[in-house]
Design an enzyme around this catalytic site. Sequence first.
Site, PDB file in Angstrom:
ATOM      1  N   PHE A   1       0.804  -1.226   0.000  1.00  0.00           N
ATOM      2  CA  PHE A   1       0.000   0.000   0.000  1.00  0.00           C
ATOM      3  C   PHE A   1       0.829   1.263   0.000  1.00  0.00           C
ATOM      4  O   PHE A   1       0.331   2.329  -0.374  1.00  0.00           O
ATOM      5  CB  PHE A   1      -0.915   0.027   1.241  1.00  0.00           C
ATOM      6  CG  PHE A   1      -0.186   0.309   2.534  1.00  0.00           C
ATOM      7  CD1 PHE A   1       0.097   1.613   2.935  1.00  0.00           C
ATOM      8  CD2 PHE A   1       0.218  -0.722   3.368  1.00  0.00           C
ATOM      9  CE1 PHE A   1       0.777   1.868   4.116  1.00  0.00           C
ATOM     10  CE2 PHE A   1       0.889  -0.479   4.553  1.00  0.00           C
ATOM     11  CZ  PHE A   1       1.167   0.832   4.932  1.00  0.00           C
TER      12      PHE A   1
ATOM     13  N   LYS B   1      -1.358  -7.461  -9.073  1.00  0.00           N
ATOM     14  CA  LYS B   1      -2.356  -7.379  -8.010  1.00  0.00           C
ATOM     15  C   LYS B   1      -1.978  -6.225  -7.099  1.00  0.00           C
ATOM     16  O   LYS B   1      -1.067  -6.328  -6.277  1.00  0.00           O
ATOM     17  CB  LYS B   1      -2.451  -8.659  -7.182  1.00  0.00           C
ATOM     18  CG  LYS B   1      -3.722  -8.666  -6.296  1.00  0.00           C
ATOM     19  CD  LYS B   1      -3.574  -9.419  -5.018  1.00  0.00           C
ATOM     20  CE  LYS B   1      -2.984  -8.605  -3.893  1.00  0.00           C
ATOM     21  NZ  LYS B   1      -3.868  -7.531  -3.369  1.00  0.00           N
TER      22      LYS B   1
ATOM     23  N   GLU C   1      -5.235  -4.044  -1.937  1.00  0.00           N
ATOM     24  CA  GLU C   1      -6.667  -3.746  -1.859  1.00  0.00           C
ATOM     25  C   GLU C   1      -6.942  -2.485  -1.049  1.00  0.00           C
ATOM     26  O   GLU C   1      -8.043  -1.929  -1.111  1.00  0.00           O
ATOM     27  CB  GLU C   1      -7.430  -4.933  -1.279  1.00  0.00           C
ATOM     28  CG  GLU C   1      -7.033  -5.363   0.112  1.00  0.00           C
ATOM     29  CD  GLU C   1      -5.909  -6.383   0.135  1.00  0.00           C
ATOM     30  OE1 GLU C   1      -5.896  -7.204   1.071  1.00  0.00           O
ATOM     31  OE2 GLU C   1      -5.044  -6.352  -0.772  1.00  0.00           O
TER      32      GLU C   1
ATOM     33  N   SER D   1       5.525  -7.359   4.049  1.00  0.00           N
ATOM     34  CA  SER D   1       6.150  -7.631   5.336  1.00  0.00           C
ATOM     35  C   SER D   1       7.078  -8.839   5.240  1.00  0.00           C
ATOM     36  O   SER D   1       6.952  -9.677   4.342  1.00  0.00           O
ATOM     37  CB  SER D   1       5.081  -7.886   6.395  1.00  0.00           C
ATOM     38  OG  SER D   1       4.417  -9.115   6.142  1.00  0.00           O
TER      39      SER D   1
ATOM     40  N   CYS E   1       9.718   1.228   3.370  1.00  0.00           N
ATOM     41  CA  CYS E   1      10.668   0.174   3.738  1.00  0.00           C
ATOM     42  C   CYS E   1      12.075   0.734   3.850  1.00  0.00           C
ATOM     43  O   CYS E   1      12.971   0.072   4.372  1.00  0.00           O
ATOM     44  CB  CYS E   1      10.616  -0.974   2.741  1.00  0.00           C
ATOM     45  SG  CYS E   1      11.069  -0.517   1.069  1.00  0.00           S
TER      46      CYS E   1
ATOM     47  N   GLU F   1       9.778  -3.962  13.095  1.00  0.00           N
ATOM     48  CA  GLU F   1       9.311  -2.923  12.174  1.00  0.00           C
ATOM     49  C   GLU F   1       7.980  -2.351  12.657  1.00  0.00           C
ATOM     50  O   GLU F   1       6.994  -3.069  12.809  1.00  0.00           O
ATOM     51  CB  GLU F   1       9.150  -3.509  10.768  1.00  0.00           C
ATOM     52  CG  GLU F   1       8.787  -2.458   9.731  1.00  0.00           C
ATOM     53  CD  GLU F   1       8.770  -3.025   8.325  1.00  0.00           C
ATOM     54  OE1 GLU F   1       9.207  -2.313   7.393  1.00  0.00           O
ATOM     55  OE2 GLU F   1       8.323  -4.172   8.145  1.00  0.00           O
TER      56      GLU F   1
END
Length: 500
Positions: free
Chosen positions: A154, A178, A181, A231, A286, A387
């Site tokens: 995202f 993909k 969402e 992740s 990241c 994280e």
Amino acid sequence: MSATATRLLHNYVGGAWAPASAGDALDVTNPATGEVLARVPLSNAADLDAAVRAARAALPVWRDVSVIERARTLFGLRAGLERRKEDLARSVTTEMGKTIVDARAEVARTIEMVEAACAIPTTMQGRILEDVSRNVDCETVRQPVGVCAAIVPFNFPAMVPFWFLPFAIACGNTFILKPSEQVPLTQQIAFEIIEELGLPAGVVNLVNGGREIVEGMLDHEGIDAISFVGSAPVARLVYERAAKTGKRVQALGGAKNHMVIMPDAVMDKTVSGIIASAFGAAGQRCMAGSVVITVGKAHDRLLPDLVEATRALALGDGTEDGVDVGPVVSCEARDRIRDWIDRGVAAGATPAVDGREAGDGLAPGGAFVGPTILDGVTPDMDIAQEEVFGPVLAIVRAGSLDEAVEIINASRFGNGTSIFTENGAAVRRFRHDVQAGMIGVNIGVAAPVAFFPFTGWKDSFLGDLHAHGTDAVEFFTRKKTVTSRWFSDGQGHGSYFVES
């Protein structure tokens, strides 16, 4: 297409927009206001199958298009992205939350990725060596891998998909994306631009969805390569499961990036670098610097100015002028990040700047966490090891550069790290000894430009070939080596010439 509260997004399969066959959908919300922007379908296996079939059917057609024509198509893609760059940036801000300035920078990096892929007639070249034996020549050529898919996160709705898409199709592959969402709207705009290119139907496909589509991609026999960003635990799952089905895999996982501040650092520039690294995109990168390691006297030189600069940051809706830090992606993320701050304080850290309640006076439905600095953190605390993915900066003290490097190398992550100093010998030692794939020198966010690979280490990356740069061409091609000897003299006769 304009987003409305009732709009149900479509997939893009076989060169056309198509509704998902599944009936379930999720709300896409603006994290600054809680407003519902659209509905994203949770596509199912039938939708994925349709995309794979379209991609496989297009593969022989597209790989036979000359590499020069493929490059020219990417020039067209670049022009389309440039034309709609403000639409893309505003979409990023609206659905993800980062400030419009940050979003514009993201779109610029998106375009940079396409520019790098436009060099494919050069970067896809093979090698040849004459006379490896008497009258024997050997050459290596690159050919497409096949149907490639990407599962993206995202936090960079525009850029991260383009770490993969332009390089994959430049190399002659077909592609299935993909998007997350949580932020599917930006890629709707990108695919409107792609639709205008006139590609053969099925070269590029988009399938919206959640876990079912991810798992389907990992298992699908019709997909040859998987690229993933997310992740660390999910990256490992993706890597292991996709590899079991014989796919080529690159899986980019989480990070805990450290910034080492030496006593001789130029502090005003250092503070600016830390602020941009730790709190840009509300820490949802990241490559965000989430731990500062101060060496010796650097702590007392740094902290007052860093606290003052952090408190001066404006929190709010990223579309508004003057806002420095936008919301995090969702209210769930907000609550998770606040809990991490609570845990850090409970473990003994001191909140030099406390952003837990900073957003309470803003929009009622907003997902706001203010920039937070936790001082007195020790390397063994969870807040220093895990994280957080939010605007939370931990300050750890070290007595020497060697101790700072030991702290960094003890982390299971190895994405990026930075050092702030004017001492060249310290930089040389640091870059040689530190176990991380991307290193900044007086730079807070050491993310490489498109022409270099994104080279995370350890749990931050699983695979052999990294995203973008020269590694992208390696990942999206297979090598074929041809060894040749010709017995005829070229005149159509000779003791070894056979005419059929």
